[in-house]
Design a protein around this motif. Structure first.
Motif, PDB file in Angstrom:
ATOM      1  N   HIS A  64     -13.860   8.076  10.135  1.00  0.00           N
ATOM      2  CA  HIS A  64     -13.210   8.659   9.185  1.00  0.00           C
ATOM      3  C   HIS A  64     -13.365  10.121   9.139  1.00  0.00           C
ATOM      4  N   LEU A  66     -14.267  13.821   7.631  1.00  0.00           N
ATOM      5  CA  LEU A  66     -15.129  14.125   6.596  1.00  0.00           C
ATOM      6  C   LEU A  66     -14.434  14.462   5.365  1.00  0.00           C
ATOM      7  N   ASP A  67     -13.060  14.923   5.408  1.00  0.00           N
ATOM      8  CA  ASP A  67     -12.104  14.872   4.243  1.00  0.00           C
ATOM      9  C   ASP A  67     -11.375  13.641   4.059  1.00  0.00           C
ATOM     10  N   ASP A  68     -11.770  12.807   4.846  1.00  0.00           N
ATOM     11  CA  ASP A  68     -10.936  11.354   4.738  1.00  0.00           C
ATOM     12  C   ASP A  68      -9.444  11.398   4.852  1.00  0.00           C
ATOM     13  N   ARG A  69      -9.081  12.550   5.628  1.00  0.00           N
ATOM     14  CA  ARG A  69      -7.518  12.404   5.921  1.00  0.00           C
ATOM     15  C   ARG A  69      -7.043  12.024   7.200  1.00  0.00           C
ATOM     16  N   LYS A  94     -17.733  20.713  10.381  1.00  0.00           N
ATOM     17  CA  LYS A  94     -18.789  20.059   9.674  1.00  0.00           C
ATOM     18  C   LYS A  94     -18.899  18.708  10.560  1.00  0.00           C
ATOM     19  N   GLN A 109      -7.764  17.623  14.077  1.00  0.00           N
ATOM     20  CA  GLN A 109      -7.284  18.277  12.720  1.00  0.00           C
ATOM     21  C   GLN A 109      -7.091  19.817  12.979  1.00  0.00           C
ATOM     22  N   ASP A 129      -3.048   9.656  10.720  1.00  0.00           N
ATOM     23  CA  ASP A 129      -3.231  10.804   9.651  1.00  0.00           C
ATOM     24  C   ASP A 129      -2.617  10.210   8.270  1.00  0.00           C
TER      25      ASP A 129
END
Length: 632
Positions: A64, A66-69, A94, A109, A129
């Motif tokens: 996943h 980092l922003d879980d998107r 990051k 992304q 996505d």
């Protein structure tokens, strides 16, 4: 290196049973014995099997963002991931891991589908996505890593690294595609974008597919291609220096691994070049391995030993013999689809040998396609010159009929085996090259088909796709078009499929530095005289490697990785040859004239003709159909 699988519902977000994704992944355990994972969301399921190569303890998948998107599953290696990571960090990204998977996800992304052009490596990947409800599937430039797609009976779409992953889904119906039978008999494999089973396709090399829930599924989009349209200028010395620089970069980038690494060494120009550059870049002896044959006329292990001694490698060798035929069912299981390149057997054996000591092995595959090393390419260049001189009407009215009546003298010296050359020159260049590339011509295939088989084909001929590919190629000459066809059709369908399945069957990662995309793009711009001189192919590559390799390695006649199946089918495996014509599985198919097959087998056994490739094709077809058990 890994295996990936997944399920996607494009029309409505139906729930995905994680056990089905897990079952698909379990069928790919050989591709990734070190770990597994499954993730599901509304209308989507992603699965992964891992073979740990880099960041051994980190980088679990599905991964996943980092922003879980977004979520990714990925099969392959990205050789420039460290450079990409630094670039992305400057843009604010990051990272939690030290591997390449998270870098791909961040690149997606940041740049969307444009990220693919920045990736240097081999890969098949799937990215979901969550916000946009899109599934992004992509495959590397030249098709090193495979990706199968299938339509399910419940309206869903399944994808997997191998066909066996698709077969593990209970909603997939196994139906034979009759057109694929003609493809297989023409080429010895089912082409890279097709499948032996109806409803299954392979995502083409250098393409991506972006699907959005609630919208129709689009066709794949091409994101990379090879162009032969330009010609590079410069002296031979300058071009040679540039080539060696590119070769060094390609080899060194593929030597990065957190596990033991080695190389396949056949003793030919290509694998010897890779080993020479590995030895130059390594502080320790390179681990090499080779496979020989119990037929001295085909055994090249002495040349491999010569190179091993020259560069001080840690070398091991084994021999393949007629007894290895007992493993034919295991070999068929690796490919799922029928696959008749007999060199798959020794390739599997050398992968087994390598896996005893290493987890990653570099190969010499791809140089013949890129630099015009095949005899058929050299012949085609000279045939094209003849076509330019002799009017088409003369070629059609004289060479065509002469080729039809000329005997197929397999037993005769090569200069007297002119049948295929005469038939080829009578046609245009694209048709002629398709004929030279095929195992069985359209006439030979029609003679094998029953009336039912011919009716099922409806006039289809496998050569049409290749001819169209050559006709539309971004190229300037007949040699360009031939190499384009080899790189886009032959190499992903045969060579890369063979290496992927046989290496992954033993959980070994194979890397091909000689098809680094920068190297391929450079080779495509070389003037013809830098590719072919007289009867010699790979001219510039061989000249460039003279500083590393002895003359008897560089300039001895090309032999290739050939198995002695012709002798085997006349000797200890004669009963296997006869069994082809009596096969109940082939008979049930109703596609072939059994009497013709029996006659071909007897002609080969008696020595009147060489039908070894045809017999091997039918042996592999029978074993494949036995496993697939499709409906007609």
């Amino acid at each position: 290196m890994c295996g990936i699988a997944g399920i996607f519902h494009a029309e409505t977000p139906k729930p995905v049973d994680p056990r089905r994704v897990e079952r698909m992944c379990d069928a790919l355990v050989h591709r990734g014995p070190d770990g597994s994972g499954v993730w599901t969301g509304p209308g989507i399921g992603l699965g992964h099997r891992r073979l740990s190569i880099i960041d051994l303890e980190g980088s679990p998948q599905p991964m996943h963002a980092l922003d879980d998107r977004a979520v990714i599953v990925f099969n392959g290696e990205i050789y420039n991931y460290r450079e990409l990571r630094r670039e992305l960090e400057k843009l604010g990204a990051k990272f939690r891991t030290q591997g390449d998977t998270e870098v791909i996800l961040a690149a997606w992304q940041q740049w969307g589908a444009e990220c693919l052009s920045r990736l240097d490596g081999m890969f098949a990947l799937a990215i979901w996505d969550k916000a946009k409800r899109t599934l992004f599937l992509a495959r590397d430039r030249l098709g090193v890593k495979p990706l199968f797609l299938a339509q399910l009976s419940d309206g869903g779409i399944a994808f997997a690294s191998e066909l066996k992953g698709i077969l593990a889904h209970p909603m997939f119906k196994r139906r034979l595609d009759p057109l694929a039978i003609d493809d297989y008999l023409a080429w010895g494999y089912v082409p890279d974008t097709k499948s032996i089973l109806a409803g299954v396709e392979k995502l083409p090399a250098g393409h991506f597919l972006l699907m959005e829930q609630g919208k129709p599924v689009p066709r794949p989009q091409r994101w990379w291609d090879i162009s032969f349209a330009e010609r590079r200028k410069g002296s031979e010395a300058d071009l040679s220096a540039e080539l060696v620089h590119l070769l060094r970069e390609a080899v060194e980038s593929r030597m990065v691994a957190d596990v033991p690494l080695g190389a396949f060494l056949s003793g030919g120009v290509d694998s010897s070049s890779v080993v020479a550059l590995m030895a130059e870049a390594s502080n320790a002896p390179v681990r090499t391995c080779s496979i020989g044959f119990d037929d001295n006329a085909l055994d090249e292990t002495s040349y491999a030993r010569q190179i091993a001694e020259r560069f001080g490698t840690d070398h091991r060798a084994r021999v393949v013999g007629q007894g290895d035929f007992a493993e034919i069912d295991t070999l068929a299981a690796m490919f799922d689809e029928p696959f008749a390149d007999a060199s798959a057997l020794p390739t599997w054996r050398v992968c087994q040998l390598a896996r005893e000591d290493v987890t990653v092995a570099l190969s010499g595959d791809g140089a013949d396609e890129a630099f015009a090393g095949y005899r058929r390419q050299v012949f085609h260049l000279h045939e094209e010159r003849a076509r330019a001189i002799i009017p088409q009407r003369v070629r059609e009215t004289i060479f065509g009929p002469l080729g039809r009546i000329w005997p197929k003298a397999d037993w005769a010296p090569r200069p007297l085996r002119a049948k295929s050359t005469l038939q080829s020159i009578a046609q245009d260049g694209n048709e002629g090259y398709a004929r030279s590339l095929s195992i069985l011509t359209p006439e030979q295939r029609r003679a094998l088909y029953s009336p039912t088989g011919r009716q099922s084909l409806g006039g289809y001929e496998a050569e049409r796709d290749l001819i169209a590919l050559m006709r539309d190629a971004p190229a300037r000459s007949g040699l360009d078009r031939a190499q384009y066809a080899d790189l886009k059709f032959w190499m992903p369908g045969d060579i890369l499929t063979k290496v992927d399945r046989t290496s992954m069957a033993v959980s070994l990662e194979a890397r091909e530095p000689l098809i680094d995309h920068r190297l391929i793009e450079f080779a495509a711009t070389l003037p013809e005289r830098m590719r072919v001189r007289g009867k010699q192919g790979k001219y510039l590559l061989k000249k460039s490697m003279e500083r590393y390799l002895p003359e008897n390695i560089l300039y001895r006649p090309k032999q290739g990785f050939v198995t002695p199946i012709a002798a085997w089918f006349r000797g200890p495996l004669a009963n296997e040859a006869r069994a082809v014509g009596r096969s109940s599985i082939i008979a049930q198919l109703g596609f072939f004239d059994q009497k013709t097959l029996q006659d071909q087998a007897e002609a080969h056994i008696s020595g009147r003709a060489d039908h070894s490739r045809l017999l091997w094709q039918f042996v592999m077809l029978e074993r494949s159909l036995q496993r697939l058990n499709p409906s007609a």
